[in-house]
Motif scaffolding. Sequence first.
Motif, mmCIF file in Angstrom:
data_model
loop_
_atom_site.group_PDB
_atom_site.id
_atom_site.type_symbol
_atom_site.label_atom_id
_atom_site.label_comp_id
_atom_site.label_asym_id
_atom_site.label_seq_id
_atom_site.Cartn_x
_atom_site.Cartn_y
_atom_site.Cartn_z
ATOM 1 N N PHE A 188 0.879 -1.357 0.011
ATOM 2 C CA PHE A 188 -0.203 0.154 -0.219
ATOM 3 C C PHE A 188 0.770 1.065 0.029
ATOM 4 C CE2 PHE A 188 -4.157 -2.727 2.495
ATOM 5 C CZ PHE A 188 -4.262 -3.241 0.815
ATOM 6 N N ILE A 189 1.685 1.205 0.850
ATOM 7 C CA ILE A 189 3.118 2.056 0.443
ATOM 8 C C ILE A 189 3.260 2.611 -0.862
ATOM 9 C CG2 ILE A 189 4.890 3.060 2.177
ATOM 10 C CD1 ILE A 189 3.819 2.373 4.404
ATOM 11 N N VAL A 190 4.167 1.435 -1.173
ATOM 12 C CA VAL A 190 5.167 1.376 -2.439
ATOM 13 C C VAL A 190 3.611 2.350 -3.185
ATOM 14 C CG1 VAL A 190 5.715 -0.302 -4.390
ATOM 15 C CG2 VAL A 190 7.008 -0.385 -2.004
ATOM 16 N N GLU A 191 2.250 1.984 -3.624
ATOM 17 C CA GLU A 191 1.664 2.272 -4.036
ATOM 18 C C GLU A 191 1.645 3.825 -3.805
ATOM 19 O OE1 GLU A 191 -0.811 2.406 -7.331
ATOM 20 O OE2 GLU A 191 -0.373 0.576 -6.772
ATOM 21 N N LEU A 192 1.984 4.594 -3.023
ATOM 22 C CA LEU A 192 1.613 5.949 -2.894
ATOM 23 C C LEU A 192 2.846 6.868 -3.882
ATOM 24 C CD1 LEU A 192 1.651 6.489 0.728
ATOM 25 C CD2 LEU A 192 -0.748 6.497 -1.044
ATOM 26 N N VAL B 117 -2.198 4.058 -10.120
ATOM 27 C CA VAL B 117 -2.900 3.206 -9.479
ATOM 28 C C VAL B 117 -2.651 2.302 -10.507
ATOM 29 C CG1 VAL B 117 -4.827 2.894 -8.894
ATOM 30 C CG2 VAL B 117 -4.871 4.450 -8.899
ATOM 31 N N GLY B 118 -1.924 1.095 -9.872
ATOM 32 C CA GLY B 118 -1.317 0.190 -10.271
ATOM 33 C C GLY B 118 -0.890 -1.471 -9.604
ATOM 34 N N ALA C 82 -9.777 3.838 0.854
ATOM 35 C CA ALA C 82 -9.124 5.756 1.908
ATOM 36 C C ALA C 82 -8.009 4.918 0.926
ATOM 37 C CB ALA C 82 -8.766 4.653 3.079
ATOM 38 N N LEU C 83 -6.883 3.921 0.352
ATOM 39 C CA LEU C 83 -6.502 4.719 -0.784
ATOM 40 C C LEU C 83 -5.765 5.055 -2.182
ATOM 41 C CD1 LEU C 83 -3.269 3.777 -0.531
ATOM 42 C CD2 LEU C 83 -3.683 1.725 -2.080
ATOM 43 N N LEU C 84 -7.453 5.091 -2.357
ATOM 44 C CA LEU C 84 -7.823 5.052 -3.203
ATOM 45 C C LEU C 84 -8.182 7.223 -3.082
ATOM 46 C CD1 LEU C 84 -10.668 3.203 -5.278
ATOM 47 C CD2 LEU C 84 -7.812 3.747 -6.054
ATOM 48 N N ARG D 51 -5.598 10.033 -4.819
ATOM 49 C CA ARG D 51 -6.655 11.182 -5.639
ATOM 50 C C ARG D 51 -6.068 12.392 -5.414
ATOM 51 N NH1 ARG D 51 -12.911 13.055 -4.608
ATOM 52 N NH2 ARG D 51 -12.636 15.257 -6.634
ATOM 53 N N PHE D 52 -5.757 12.645 -3.971
ATOM 54 C CA PHE D 52 -4.997 13.505 -3.540
ATOM 55 C C PHE D 52 -3.601 13.899 -4.286
ATOM 56 C CE2 PHE D 52 -8.109 13.855 -0.188
ATOM 57 C CZ PHE D 52 -8.566 14.843 -0.182
#
Length: 474
Positions: free
Chosen positions: A319-323, A328-329, A377-379, A383-384
């Motif tokens: 989840f943190i890597v996704e930031l 989005v992948g 929450a992640l999405l 988005r932000f």
Amino acid sequence: MRQQLRQQRRRVGNRSVQQLTLLGALLCFLVAALLASPAPARAAPNRVYGLTIDGVINQLTADHVVRVLDEAEREHGAVLLVTIDSPGGVDSAIRRITQAFLAARIPVVVYVGPEPQAEALSGAMFITLAGHVAAMAPDAVIGAALPAGLAERASPEEREERMANALQVAATTAEARGRNVQATVDAVRAEEILSADVAAADGIIDQVAPSVPLLLEQIDGLEVRTASGTVTLATREAPLRWMTLTLRERVAQVITNPNVAYLLFSTGVLLLIVAVYASAHLLAGIPAIVALATAIIAFGNLPTSWVGLGLLTAGALLFIVELYTPKVGLPGAAGVICYLIGSFTLYQPVRQESPFAPVVRVNPWLAVGTVSFFVVALLLILRFLFRARRTALASTAAALIGRTGVVVRPLDPVGTVLVADQEWAATSPDAPLSEGSPVRVTGSEDGLLRVMPLPPDVAQSDSREEAQPGRRAP
């Protein structure tokens, strides 16, 4: 550009972090409660001390039982009365309580009740048998039935070894308390669940009583052998004092609920993601560490699968890597899968340590709801982040209008240009433009520069002007 992006993320993240301040304060209070020391209590001699064992038995349960037994012995209590309603628990905790009862210097009376449908199953059966007096409510049940799924998780050799250990404990305990050894061993070997009447008729327990007051009347005058010698019970008119959990023990009991421990871990992961999102903001980072540490303590008192916990941790890291991915992948999708599998396998150890450990699991709806909340929450955070990135790129790109550069990847119609020692995606209405073509920035949109080609002599003149201190192309 990076500094502007970081500042934008901080401004957006602060709104989320402020909403988590209250949760952080509550978690800090939780740690303070765990560190609270119980106040010593004084009691009159010949008093019956009472305590309740309810639910899954773990080390925190054992701590409470041993503390009350020590206090009752120190205050010369007449009897320690233990009411129990449990499916079993962690093997080390069961063994600790059983050994404490066998070595007790005052009589210990264990009563499976007072609820009509109370049970003492798996390891809780051995705690009951370890009492100097073992009693049951009429509708209660007792037995050494193995938990569901153990046969599938354990090999026949492991199952046989664990059963042999259980039979040895059953025989030793029954002999120490003067009960029917053969009937007790047979009940354990057959994995039977016995009613109160059958257990009493077979000599596995001593008394059947519908309530605690009637039980105390029935056992009045009985002689039992304790570690300090033979004692005649005087319980008919003895005052009864129920020993409640201390604040620390109550909080510890709450956090060792399997679902609560899972929620604490998930809350810590979410706070950690927010802390990473709002760079260098400790307001969410400190509660995240507290929540995760509290969850690890709770997991240590539950039949936790460290493989399942590893999957939860892997999911959190993904989840943190996704930031830090531009879109989005794969990391986010893999994180969802890991976290969901880890949620369902969290309390399913690869190797079952106790032959009489109860089966516990995370509520399936809670697991699905938690993972769904993480996805939402992640999405929202992504988005932000994307919005902040676009804003930072747009503000930086706007400052480049009028500057000259050179094409480093052909524009056909989109390519890359080098402007002010930075590479930018660019497009041109005069495309295609080949590599090495001089260009001037005329505008920008969402971080994409618009450029126009320049004659070589104009490009050289602009380059000389930009190289002079204090000069810039119009």
